[in-house]
Scaffold this motif. Structure first.
Motif, short mmCIF file in Angstrom:
data_model
loop_
_atom_site.label_atom_id
_atom_site.label_comp_id
_atom_site.label_asym_id
_atom_site.label_seq_id
_atom_site.Cartn_x
_atom_site.Cartn_y
_atom_site.Cartn_z
N GLY A 55 81.83 70.37 -80.24
CA GLY A 55 80.74 70.73 -79.34
C GLY A 55 79.64 69.68 -79.31
N ILE A 56 79.26 69.20 -80.48
CA ILE A 56 78.21 68.18 -80.57
C ILE A 56 78.69 66.88 -79.95
N GLU A 57 79.96 66.55 -80.16
CA GLU A 57 80.53 65.34 -79.55
C GLU A 57 80.53 65.45 -78.02
N TYR A 58 80.80 66.64 -77.51
CA TYR A 58 80.76 66.85 -76.06
C TYR A 58 79.36 66.57 -75.52
N ILE A 59 78.34 67.06 -76.21
CA ILE A 59 76.96 66.81 -75.78
C ILE A 59 76.66 65.32 -75.84
N ARG A 60 77.10 64.68 -76.90
CA ARG A 60 76.85 63.24 -77.08
C ARG A 60 77.48 62.43 -75.95
N ASN A 61 78.62 62.89 -75.44
CA ASN A 61 79.34 62.15 -74.42
C ASN A 61 78.96 62.53 -72.99
N ASN A 62 77.98 63.41 -72.85
CA ASN A 62 77.54 63.84 -71.52
C ASN A 62 76.04 63.61 -71.35
N PRO A 63 75.65 62.43 -70.88
CA PRO A 63 74.23 62.07 -70.80
C PRO A 63 73.40 62.98 -69.90
N ALA A 64 74.03 63.73 -69.01
CA ALA A 64 73.26 64.62 -68.14
C ALA A 64 72.69 65.81 -68.90
N VAL A 65 73.24 66.10 -70.07
CA VAL A 65 72.78 67.25 -70.85
C VAL A 65 71.49 66.89 -71.59
N ARG A 66 70.41 67.55 -71.23
CA ARG A 66 69.12 67.28 -71.87
C ARG A 66 68.60 68.45 -72.67
N ASP A 67 69.32 69.58 -72.66
CA ASP A 67 68.81 70.83 -73.24
C ASP A 67 69.98 71.60 -73.83
#
Length: 216
Positions: A55-67
């Motif tokens: 899950g954290i890796e997914y956030i790291r790889n998706n720059p559009a996620v800010r929150d």
């Protein structure tokens, strides 16, 4: 809520472009009869480290996620050391601006709010809490102490309230609840129409009732 349809990796919901919800455990201090996610609640332990890593890796790889919203279960039932590790990994992601924690702990297990926990949380600002209060009777002296500790740690506190038939669907009850919350530096944030969760139809009010309460 059909969350599984929006899970690109296990236990991470990506429904809106710039924010995700990360489920970090499967336990709560209280099992709400109207819970949206009760199909997942009550299993032992926290979500595995490997699942959280994905899950954290997914956030790291998706720059559009800010929150990111940490949810569960209840994230504050995760031990301090593990919570510190999760928050540290999230805060190290450059494009992730805001971390939110959705919790019922301050109102249902206030003894969990300790000086050590508050010191841990202060390291990861901007950090927001979405607390959950439904009725003025929930605000006891122990709850007041816990919420004041969190506010003193610089954490903006908001409360979400589920509109429940026969429980809080009256103007005076809601008014009293919101006034007591504001005194504790908790901003009333949402009134939720109860979700269509199996076995909870008797709690549901009409949308019109919610509008009447807002107008009142």
């Amino acid at each position: 809520m059909n969350e599984e349809e929006d899970m690109p990796v296990p236990e991470l919901v990506h429904r809106y472009p710039d924010r995700v919800l990360l489920i970090v455990n499967n336990q709560c201090p209280i099992i709400c009869r109207f819970c949206t996610r009760k199909r997942k609640i009550g299993f032992s332990g926290i979500v595995s480290r490997e699942t959280l890593r994905k899950g954290i890796e997914y956030i790291r790889n998706n720059p559009a996620v800010r929150d990111v919203v940490l949810s569960g279960g209840d994230p504050l039932l995760v031990p301090d050391k593990e919570l510190d590790r999760i928050l540290s990994e999230l805060r190290a992601i450059p494009h992730l601006e805001i971390i939110r924690i959705g919790t019922r702990v301050p109102g249902t297990l206030p003894q969990r709010i300790t000086e050590n926990l508050c010191a841990l949380l202060k390291k990861y600002h901007p950090l927001y809490f979405n607390i959950h209060f439904n009725h003025p009777s929930e605000i006891t002296p122990e709850v007041e102490k816990a919420c004041n500790m969190l506010a003193d740690a610089g954490i903006p506190l908001g409360s979400q309230t589920v509109l429940l038939k026969g429980v809080n669907d009256e103007v005076e009850i809601m008014k009293t609840l919101f006034q007591r919350l504001l005194r504790l530096r908790i901003k009333p944030y949402y009134i939720y129409q109860a979700d269509m969760t199996l076995g909870t139809d008797h709690f549901r009010t009409s949308v019109q009732k919610g509008l009447e309460i807002l107008n009142g």
